[in-house]
Motif scaffolding. Structure first.
Motif, PDB file in Angstrom:
ATOM      1  N   LEU A  45       0.718  -1.263  -0.093  1.00 11.96           N
ATOM      2  CA  LEU A  45       0.008  -0.023   0.140  1.00 11.96           C
ATOM      3  C   LEU A  45       0.750   1.089   0.048  1.00 11.96           C
ATOM      4  CD1 LEU A  45      -2.771   1.117  -0.030  1.00 11.96           C
ATOM      5  CD2 LEU A  45      -2.586   1.173   2.515  1.00 11.96           C
ATOM      6  N   HIS A  46       0.727   1.996  -1.138  1.00  6.74           N
ATOM      7  CA  HIS A  46       1.567   3.202  -1.187  1.00  6.74           C
ATOM      8  C   HIS A  46       0.606   4.274  -0.971  1.00  6.74           C
ATOM      9  CE1 HIS A  46       3.996   6.245  -2.900  1.00  6.74           C
ATOM     10  NE2 HIS A  46       3.115   6.556  -3.682  1.00  6.74           N
ATOM     11  N   LYS A  47      -0.643   4.702  -1.324  1.00 11.39           N
ATOM     12  CA  LYS A  47      -1.515   5.585  -1.214  1.00 11.39           C
ATOM     13  C   LYS A  47      -2.944   5.168  -1.212  1.00 11.39           C
ATOM     14  CE  LYS A  47      -0.536   9.171  -3.476  1.00 11.39           C
ATOM     15  NZ  LYS A  47      -0.332  10.147  -4.755  1.00 11.39           N
ATOM     16  N   ALA A  48      -3.721   5.626  -0.143  1.00 11.99           N
ATOM     17  CA  ALA A  48      -5.119   5.363  -0.148  1.00 11.99           C
ATOM     18  C   ALA A  48      -5.822   6.651  -0.384  1.00 11.99           C
ATOM     19  CB  ALA A  48      -5.406   4.735   1.205  1.00 11.99           C
ATOM     20  N   LEU A  49      -6.774   6.695  -0.995  1.00 11.98           N
ATOM     21  CA  LEU A  49      -7.567   7.760  -1.512  1.00 11.98           C
ATOM     22  C   LEU A  49      -9.058   7.570  -1.308  1.00 11.98           C
ATOM     23  CD1 LEU A  49      -5.836   8.514  -4.942  1.00 11.98           C
ATOM     24  CD2 LEU A  49      -5.259   9.656  -2.942  1.00 11.98           C
ATOM     25  N   ARG A 137      -6.821  -2.689 -11.605  1.00 11.61           N
ATOM     26  CA  ARG A 137      -6.042  -2.347 -12.883  1.00 11.61           C
ATOM     27  C   ARG A 137      -4.611  -1.905 -12.600  1.00 11.61           C
ATOM     28  NH1 ARG A 137      -6.562   3.614 -15.719  1.00 11.61           N
ATOM     29  NH2 ARG A 137      -6.300   4.775 -13.352  1.00 11.61           N
ATOM     30  N   ILE A 138      -3.734  -2.397 -13.406  1.00  8.02           N
ATOM     31  CA  ILE A 138      -2.171  -2.051 -13.199  1.00  8.02           C
ATOM     32  C   ILE A 138      -1.985  -0.983 -14.172  1.00  8.02           C
ATOM     33  CG2 ILE A 138       0.026  -3.139 -13.229  1.00  8.02           C
ATOM     34  CD1 ILE A 138      -1.451  -5.761 -12.783  1.00  8.02           C
ATOM     35  N   VAL A 139      -1.058   0.003 -13.475  1.00  2.22           N
ATOM     36  CA  VAL A 139      -0.831   1.173 -14.626  1.00  2.22           C
ATOM     37  C   VAL A 139       0.803   1.271 -14.137  1.00  2.22           C
ATOM     38  CG1 VAL A 139      -3.134   2.209 -14.153  1.00  2.22           C
ATOM     39  CG2 VAL A 139      -1.469   2.725 -12.515  1.00  2.22           C
ATOM     40  N   GLY A 140       1.195   2.346 -15.021  1.00  9.02           N
ATOM     41  CA  GLY A 140       2.742   2.715 -14.685  1.00  9.02           C
ATOM     42  C   GLY A 140       3.569   1.888 -15.650  1.00  9.02           C
ATOM     43  N   PRO A 145       5.374  -0.913 -11.482  1.00  9.97           N
ATOM     44  CA  PRO A 145       3.936  -1.114 -11.796  1.00  9.97           C
ATOM     45  C   PRO A 145       3.207  -0.438 -10.334  1.00  9.97           C
ATOM     46  CG  PRO A 145       4.847  -3.204 -11.412  1.00  9.97           C
ATOM     47  CD  PRO A 145       5.748  -2.000 -11.374  1.00  9.97           C
ATOM     48  N   VAL A 146       1.936  -0.248 -10.671  1.00 17.69           N
ATOM     49  CA  VAL A 146       1.084   0.204  -9.547  1.00 17.69           C
ATOM     50  C   VAL A 146      -0.224  -0.413  -9.538  1.00 17.69           C
ATOM     51  CG1 VAL A 146      -0.376   2.172  -8.418  1.00 17.69           C
ATOM     52  CG2 VAL A 146       2.099   2.610  -9.357  1.00 17.69           C
ATOM     53  N   LEU A 147      -0.650  -1.095  -8.894  1.00 17.95           N
ATOM     54  CA  LEU A 147      -2.140  -1.748  -8.744  1.00 17.95           C
ATOM     55  C   LEU A 147      -3.060  -0.863  -8.275  1.00 17.95           C
ATOM     56  CD1 LEU A 147      -4.017  -4.201  -8.775  1.00 17.95           C
ATOM     57  CD2 LEU A 147      -3.088  -4.961  -6.695  1.00 17.95           C
ATOM     58  N   ARG A 156     -10.076   4.486  -3.432  1.00 18.94           N
ATOM     59  CA  ARG A 156      -8.988   3.595  -4.133  1.00 18.94           C
ATOM     60  C   ARG A 156      -7.634   3.406  -3.325  1.00 18.94           C
ATOM     61  NH1 ARG A 156      -7.112   7.320  -8.536  1.00 18.94           N
ATOM     62  NH2 ARG A 156      -8.064   8.916  -7.185  1.00 18.94           N
ATOM     63  N   TRP A 157      -7.188   2.400  -3.564  1.00 20.58           N
ATOM     64  CA  TRP A 157      -5.830   2.166  -2.800  1.00 20.58           C
ATOM     65  C   TRP A 157      -5.018   1.985  -3.973  1.00 20.58           C
ATOM     66  CZ3 TRP A 157      -6.363  -2.781   0.874  1.00 20.58           C
ATOM     67  CH2 TRP A 157      -7.066  -2.187   1.880  1.00 20.58           C
ATOM     68  N   GLN A 158      -3.661   2.479  -3.885  1.00 17.36           N
ATOM     69  CA  GLN A 158      -2.662   2.293  -5.066  1.00 17.36           C
ATOM     70  C   GLN A 158      -1.554   1.746  -4.241  1.00 17.36           C
ATOM     71  OE1 GLN A 158      -1.995   6.490  -5.929  1.00 17.36           O
ATOM     72  NE2 GLN A 158      -3.627   6.479  -7.480  1.00 17.36           N
ATOM     73  N   LEU A 159      -1.146   0.623  -4.785  1.00 19.08           N
ATOM     74  CA  LEU A 159      -0.250  -0.210  -4.144  1.00 19.08           C
ATOM     75  C   LEU A 159       1.129  -0.505  -5.240  1.00 19.08           C
ATOM     76  CD1 LEU A 159      -3.202  -2.118  -3.607  1.00 19.08           C
ATOM     77  CD2 LEU A 159      -1.624  -2.729  -1.925  1.00 19.08           C
ATOM     78  N   THR A 160       2.096  -0.314  -4.748  1.00 20.13           N
ATOM     79  CA  THR A 160       3.358  -0.508  -5.728  1.00 20.13           C
ATOM     80  C   THR A 160       3.670  -1.820  -5.552  1.00 20.13           C
ATOM     81  OG1 THR A 160       4.924   0.105  -3.780  1.00 20.13           O
ATOM     82  CG2 THR A 160       4.410   1.976  -5.345  1.00 20.13           C
ATOM     83  N   GLY A 161       4.233  -2.364  -6.781  1.00 22.88           N
ATOM     84  CA  GLY A 161       4.427  -3.718  -6.979  1.00 22.88           C
ATOM     85  C   GLY A 161       6.128  -3.766  -7.204  1.00 22.88           C
TER      86      GLY A 161
END
Length: 164
Positions: A45-49, A137-140, A145-147, A156-161
């Motif tokens: 978990l990198h960022k929770a919005l 979705r996977i972006v970056g 990559p960011v899930l 939304r949660w943004q998780l770094t991979g």
């Protein structure tokens, strides 16, 4: 003869130009390759919005003002099992994908006592929220990559991979 030579040269030049045009997008398109998948990376978990797109403080542990607790990790073990890692207890459950839709079943957990009450509260919230995830979705770029998981309420949660 000169016209035939000019025509042949122009044809070769046109063919080379077309070949170059068809291969160029592959080199410059930042598309995520098929090698980046839910199972190919461990996700932190990198960022929770929240639904408004601002950082949601409920995912921050006291004493960590820099952002959400970096300890919340997800690992998609195979095509149907997800585990939550790096909290007090191990949690796992089943998930299914249908295109960009994701459905996580209620998570099972070990029941060890945790000396950190804030971390234990965070763990309970993760267990309640993860089954509310609806899309993924996977972006970056493939190297970072960011899930993104989106929930019922628009959060939304943004998780770094990192590769497994």
């Amino acid at each position: 003869m000169l016209n035939r030579t000019s025509f042949t040269a122009a044809s070769v030049l046109a063919a080379m130009t077309l070949a170059a045009c068809t291969s160029a997008p592959h080199a410059t398109t930042p598309a995520t390759p098929s090698s980046v998948s839910l199972q190919s990376h461990e996700w932190q978990l990198h960022k929770a919005l929240n639904a408004q797109g601002t950082v949601d403080p409920q995912w921050q542990l006291p004493g960590r003002p820099q952002g959400p607790a970096p300890t919340v990790g997800l690992r998609f073990v195979d095509a149907q099992t997800v585990s939550v890692e790096n909290l007090c207890n191990r949690m796992h459950g089943r998930y299914t994908l249908n295109g960009t839709n994701i459905q996580v079943e209620r998570l099972a957990s070990t029941l060890m006592a945790c000396p950190n009450a804030n971390l234990m509260a965070l763990e309970r919230k993760v267990g309640q929220w993860l089954p509310q995830a609806r899309t993924w979705r996977i972006v970056g770029n493939p190297n970072a990559p960011v899930l993104e998981l989106q929930f019922d309420n628009g959060a939304r949660w943004q998780l770094t991979g990192s590769p497994t």
